[in-house]
Scaffold this motif. Structure first.
Motif, PDB file in Angstrom:
ATOM      1  N   PRO A 185       0.820  -1.221   0.000  1.00 34.58           N
ATOM      2  CA  PRO A 185       0.000   0.000   0.000  1.00 34.58           C
ATOM      3  C   PRO A 185       0.851   1.266   0.000  1.00 34.58           C
ATOM      4  O   PRO A 185       0.499   2.261  -0.616  1.00 34.58           O
ATOM      5  N   GLY A 186       1.985   1.226   0.667  1.00 39.24           N
ATOM      6  CA  GLY A 186       2.811   2.426   0.789  1.00 39.24           C
ATOM      7  C   GLY A 186       3.678   2.712  -0.425  1.00 39.24           C
ATOM      8  O   GLY A 186       3.786   3.855  -0.867  1.00 39.24           O
ATOM      9  N   GLN A 187       4.297   1.700  -0.960  1.00 39.19           N
ATOM     10  CA  GLN A 187       5.255   1.865  -2.071  1.00 39.19           C
ATOM     11  C   GLN A 187       4.670   1.528  -3.433  1.00 39.19           C
ATOM     12  O   GLN A 187       5.304   1.770  -4.457  1.00 39.19           O
ATOM     13  N   GLY A 188       3.478   0.944  -3.443  1.00 38.88           N
ATOM     14  CA  GLY A 188       2.881   0.582  -4.733  1.00 38.88           C
ATOM     15  C   GLY A 188       3.578  -0.629  -5.335  1.00 38.88           C
ATOM     16  O   GLY A 188       4.087  -1.487  -4.632  1.00 38.88           O
ATOM     17  N   LEU A 189       3.589  -0.651  -6.658  1.00 33.63           N
ATOM     18  CA  LEU A 189       4.188  -1.759  -7.395  1.00 33.63           C
ATOM     19  C   LEU A 189       5.652  -1.455  -7.671  1.00 33.63           C
ATOM     20  O   LEU A 189       5.970  -0.435  -8.272  1.00 33.63           O
ATOM     21  N   GLN A 190       6.517  -2.357  -7.267  1.00 35.69           N
ATOM     22  CA  GLN A 190       7.940  -2.148  -7.518  1.00 35.69           C
ATOM     23  C   GLN A 190       8.529  -3.398  -8.160  1.00 35.69           C
ATOM     24  O   GLN A 190       8.254  -4.513  -7.734  1.00 35.69           O
ATOM     25  N   PHE A 191       9.359  -3.171  -9.154  1.00 32.51           N
ATOM     26  CA  PHE A 191      10.006  -4.254  -9.881  1.00 32.51           C
ATOM     27  C   PHE A 191      11.127  -4.851  -9.044  1.00 32.51           C
ATOM     28  O   PHE A 191      11.950  -4.118  -8.469  1.00 32.51           O
ATOM     29  N   LEU A 192      11.158  -6.174  -8.985  1.00 25.81           N
ATOM     30  CA  LEU A 192      12.208  -6.858  -8.233  1.00 25.81           C
ATOM     31  C   LEU A 192      13.307  -7.366  -9.168  1.00 25.81           C
ATOM     32  O   LEU A 192      14.453  -6.972  -9.062  1.00 25.81           O
ATOM     33  N   PHE A 193      12.960  -8.298 -10.029  1.00 22.64           N
ATOM     34  CA  PHE A 193      13.924  -8.789 -11.017  1.00 22.64           C
ATOM     35  C   PHE A 193      13.216  -9.476 -12.170  1.00 22.64           C
ATOM     36  O   PHE A 193      12.044  -9.808 -12.089  1.00 22.64           O
ATOM     37  N   GLU A 194      14.007  -9.680 -13.224  1.00 22.35           N
ATOM     38  CA  GLU A 194      13.526 -10.350 -14.416  1.00 22.35           C
ATOM     39  C   GLU A 194      14.530 -11.429 -14.802  1.00 22.35           C
ATOM     40  O   GLU A 194      15.746 -11.197 -14.788  1.00 22.35           O
ATOM     41  N   TYR A 195      13.995 -12.596 -15.143  1.00 20.33           N
ATOM     42  CA  TYR A 195      14.826 -13.702 -15.606  1.00 20.33           C
ATOM     43  C   TYR A 195      14.396 -14.103 -17.002  1.00 20.33           C
ATOM     44  O   TYR A 195      13.212 -14.065 -17.343  1.00 20.33           O
ATOM     45  N   PHE A 196      15.371 -14.504 -17.773  1.00 17.26           N
ATOM     46  CA  PHE A 196      15.109 -15.033 -19.112  1.00 17.26           C
ATOM     47  C   PHE A 196      16.098 -16.159 -19.347  1.00 17.26           C
ATOM     48  O   PHE A 196      17.313 -15.957 -19.241  1.00 17.26           O
ATOM     49  N   SER A 197      15.572 -17.320 -19.675  1.00 14.26           N
ATOM     50  CA  SER A 197      16.422 -18.492 -19.919  1.00 14.26           C
ATOM     51  C   SER A 197      17.478 -18.652 -18.833  1.00 14.26           C
ATOM     52  O   SER A 197      18.681 -18.764 -19.116  1.00 14.26           O
ATOM     53  N   GLU A 198      17.022 -18.640 -17.601  1.00 12.24           N
ATOM     54  CA  GLU A 198      17.845 -18.924 -16.416  1.00 12.24           C
ATOM     55  C   GLU A 198      18.843 -17.819 -16.072  1.00 12.24           C
ATOM     56  O   GLU A 198      19.650 -17.981 -15.148  1.00 12.24           O
ATOM     57  N   THR A 199      18.803 -16.709 -16.797  1.00  9.76           N
ATOM     58  CA  THR A 199      19.736 -15.609 -16.534  1.00  9.76           C
ATOM     59  C   THR A 199      18.970 -14.386 -16.024  1.00  9.76           C
ATOM     60  O   THR A 199      17.930 -14.039 -16.586  1.00  9.76           O
ATOM     61  N   GLN A 200      19.516 -13.776 -14.980  1.00 11.62           N
ATOM     62  CA  GLN A 200      18.878 -12.551 -14.494  1.00 11.62           C
ATOM     63  C   GLN A 200      19.212 -11.418 -15.447  1.00 11.62           C
ATOM     64  O   GLN A 200      20.385 -11.095 -15.668  1.00 11.62           O
ATOM     65  N   ARG A 201      18.186 -10.781 -15.982  1.00 10.45           N
ATOM     66  CA  ARG A 201      18.407  -9.713 -16.961  1.00 10.45           C
ATOM     67  C   ARG A 201      18.391  -8.340 -16.328  1.00 10.45           C
ATOM     68  O   ARG A 201      19.129  -7.450 -16.725  1.00 10.45           O
ATOM     69  N   ASN A 202      17.503  -8.152 -15.378  1.00 10.95           N
ATOM     70  CA  ASN A 202      17.379  -6.857 -14.729  1.00 10.95           C
ATOM     71  C   ASN A 202      17.097  -7.072 -13.257  1.00 10.95           C
ATOM     72  O   ASN A 202      16.506  -8.076 -12.868  1.00 10.95           O
TER      73      ASN A 202
END
Lengths: 112, 108
Positions: free
Chosen positions: A39-56
């Motif tokens: 409720p306080g911070q809203g939606l925040q991106f944590l991480f993204e994976y693609f084909s077993e690799t963290q992209r962001n």
């Protein structure tokens, strides 16, 4: 096609514990992203994976980590839980970066 | 840092009235802009994105680089449009940044 599934749906932990959340993407999707919603911070991106690799990776402390398996299923782990980690954790899957993403129902984590 | 602002936390309109949900972003380059919607007790879902230039459920959004805005519009609101709307921004290949959201309430 079955949608994105997340397990467990609800979780209660105490401060200092660790937790692992799971996300199963839509069949054929190779990209999985994780988000925290409060409720306080809203939606925040944590991480993204693609084909077993963290992209962001979003701006979260190192206590938050994740991984993706060869079948594209993904897990995120939070160690040394704090009260402020109480949130709805969402995952989304897509064919790849830039493609339409589909969200799961979320895991609601409560830290006492 | 990149930011997305949605100035209205709550927007109430009557059924049949036009609706505009405002979104501004802070970046001078060429970002990707999105609108996401979450209906009551449903999953978050993509409503539209600027690169596809499509109209979904009667909603449109135009990217105005000069004003760094990506306002969501619909000429005639319906009660089923009541939901939480999030504007989001992403530089190609980088993180999503979401706005705080606007709750749209369409009154009968």
């Amino acid at each position: 096609k079955a949608g994105v599934t997340q397990t467990p749906r609800y979780l209660i932990k105490t401060r200092g514990q660790q937790v692992t959340l799971s996300c199963s993407p839509i069949s054929g999707h190779r990209s999985v992203s994780w988000y925290q919603q409060t409720p306080g911070q809203g939606l925040q991106f944590l991480f993204e994976y693609f084909s077993e690799t963290q992209r962001n990776k979003g701006n979260f402390p190192g206590r938050f980590s994740g991984r993706q398996f060869s079948n594209s299923r993904s897990e995120m782990n939070v160690s040394t839980l704090e009260l402020g980690d109480s949130a709805l954790y969402l995952c989304a899957s897509s064919l790849g970066t830039g493609e339409k993403d589909f969200f799961g129902p979320g895991t609601r984590l409560t830290v006492l | 840092a990149q930011r997305v602002t949605q100035p209205e936390k709550l927007l109430s309109v009557f059924k049949g009235a036009p609706v505009e949900l405002k979104c501004n972003y802070s970046y001078s380059g060429s970002p990707e802009l999105f609108w996401y919607v979450q209906y009551s007790r449903q999953r978050l879902q993509l409503l539209l994105r600027h690169i596809s230039r499509e109209s979904i459920k009667g909603f449109t959004a135009d990217l105005n680089k000069g004003e760094t805005s990506f306002h969501l519009k619909k000429p005639f609101a319906q009660e089923e449009d009541s939901a939480m709307y999030y504007c989001a921004f992403r530089l190609y290949g980088q993180n999503f940044v979401f706005g705080p959201g606007t709750r749209l309430s369409v009154l009968p």
